[in-house]
Design an enzyme around this catalytic site. Structure first.
Site, PDB file in Angstrom:
ATOM      1  N   PHE A 181      -2.737   2.458 -28.305  1.00  0.00           N
ATOM      2  CA  PHE A 181      -3.747   3.332 -27.692  1.00  0.00           C
ATOM      3  C   PHE A 181      -4.615   3.964 -28.763  1.00  0.00           C
ATOM      4  O   PHE A 181      -4.252   4.038 -29.946  1.00  0.00           O
ATOM      5  CB  PHE A 181      -3.094   4.387 -26.795  1.00  0.00           C
ATOM      6  CG  PHE A 181      -2.291   5.434 -27.532  1.00  0.00           C
ATOM      7  CD1 PHE A 181      -2.881   6.618 -27.960  1.00  0.00           C
ATOM      8  CD2 PHE A 181      -0.947   5.236 -27.793  1.00  0.00           C
ATOM      9  CE1 PHE A 181      -2.147   7.578 -28.632  1.00  0.00           C
ATOM     10  CE2 PHE A 181      -0.201   6.193 -28.462  1.00  0.00           C
ATOM     11  CZ  PHE A 181      -0.800   7.375 -28.893  1.00  0.00           C
ATOM     12  N   CYS A 182      -5.791   4.416 -28.335  1.00  0.00           N
ATOM     13  CA  CYS A 182      -6.762   5.065 -29.216  1.00  0.00           C
ATOM     14  C   CYS A 182      -7.677   5.907 -28.338  1.00  0.00           C
ATOM     15  O   CYS A 182      -7.413   6.061 -27.137  1.00  0.00           O
ATOM     16  CB  CYS A 182      -7.552   4.023 -30.015  1.00  0.00           C
ATOM     17  SG  CYS A 182      -8.388   2.803 -28.986  1.00  0.00           S
ATOM     18  N   THR A 183      -8.738   6.434 -28.889  1.00  0.00           N
ATOM     19  CA  THR A 183      -9.565   7.376 -28.141  1.00  0.00           C
ATOM     20  C   THR A 183     -10.217   6.740 -26.920  1.00  0.00           C
ATOM     21  O   THR A 183     -10.092   7.241 -25.802  1.00  0.00           O
ATOM     22  CB  THR A 183     -10.643   7.983 -29.054  1.00  0.00           C
ATOM     23  OG1 THR A 183     -10.026   8.524 -30.211  1.00  0.00           O
ATOM     24  CG2 THR A 183     -11.422   9.071 -28.329  1.00  0.00           C
TER      25      THR A 183
END
Length: 245
Positions: A181-183
């Site tokens: 996951f990331c922004t």
């Protein structure tokens, strides 16, 4: 709050970068948008802010290009634009990884929807009964603002360090389901493709990233805020500017 902030990306082959940039600059100036748009041979990455009608007009215009017809922005609101000007830049990559063999524009990474990830985390396993490992692909200062509970992160100062870090940690993921996951989804998609390329099975990206998770699920299993690359500094799980930022 009267300003609509959007972020979106799409990995798609672009071979008319200079002409495309000129058209986008003209449209952004006409609509008085603020923010940053990155264009590269592998696709587009954009962060924009303006009154909602101006943003909607731009997205409707951009979607007339078949390459961007399915672009789906993440949205949040603020009292003022968190950008001071509008920039449209040409880059070698829309997210720098220095791994030219990874070509996301040729095929998306498998993904898990925010509602399904929430369900997996509530139950403690995925639909196949495998343990779920959350892998934060962001940089160290972003992770410091907030992340999911029980997350693996590599303390990266740059995303270019991700391939080396994950290669040294492959045993951790054996027999488990990995959710990167990331922004907003762009880094974790590239990360998921890379992990599959080096033989790590059962890898998914969080569709839409943290911002889409906040939008659809809220703050379940999350601790802290989410760092964003604009003058807000961070947003909380309600997608409001963080009071701590």
């Amino acid at each position: 709050m009267t300003i609509l902030n959007i972020s979106a990306y799409k990995f798609v082959a672009l071979d008319d970068l200079h002409a495309l940039r000129a058209r986008i600059v003209e449209r952004c100036e006409a609509l008085a948008l603020k923010g940053t748009i990155l264009l590269a041979p592998e696709g587009i990455n954009l962060f924009l802010a303006a009154p909602s009608d101006a943003v909607a007009t731009f997205i409707d215009w951009l979607r007339k290009d078949p390459r961007f017809a399915d672009l789906v922005p993440k949205e949040s609101l603020s009292d003022a634009p968190p950008f001071r000007r509008m920039r449209v830049r040409l880059k070698k990559e829309i997210i720098t990884m220095h791994a030219p063999a990874i070509r996301p524009e040729e095929g998306r990474a498998p993904h898990v929807l925010p509602t399904d990830l929430r369900r997996w985390l509530d139950r403690g396993h995925d639909d196949a009964g495998r343990e779920v490992v959350l892998l934060d692909t962001r940089n160290d200062y972003e992770v410091a603002a907030g992340t999911f509970e029980n997350t693996v992160d590599y303390g990266l100062s740059s995303f270019t360090g991700f391939p080396t870090a994950v290669a040294a940690d492959r045993e951790r993921f054996e027999g488990k389901t990995v959710v990167s996951f990331c922004t907003g989804g762009i880094r974790c998609e590239k990360a998921a493709i890379h992990m599959r390329e080096i033989g790590i099975a059962n890898v998914f990206q969080l569709e839409g990233g943290i911002l889409k998770y906040f939008e659809e699920v809220g703050g379940a299993h999350w601790r802290g805020d989410c760092f964003v690359f604009d003058e807000r500094g961070a947003v909380d799980p309600s997608l409001a500017p963080s009071r701590k930022a």
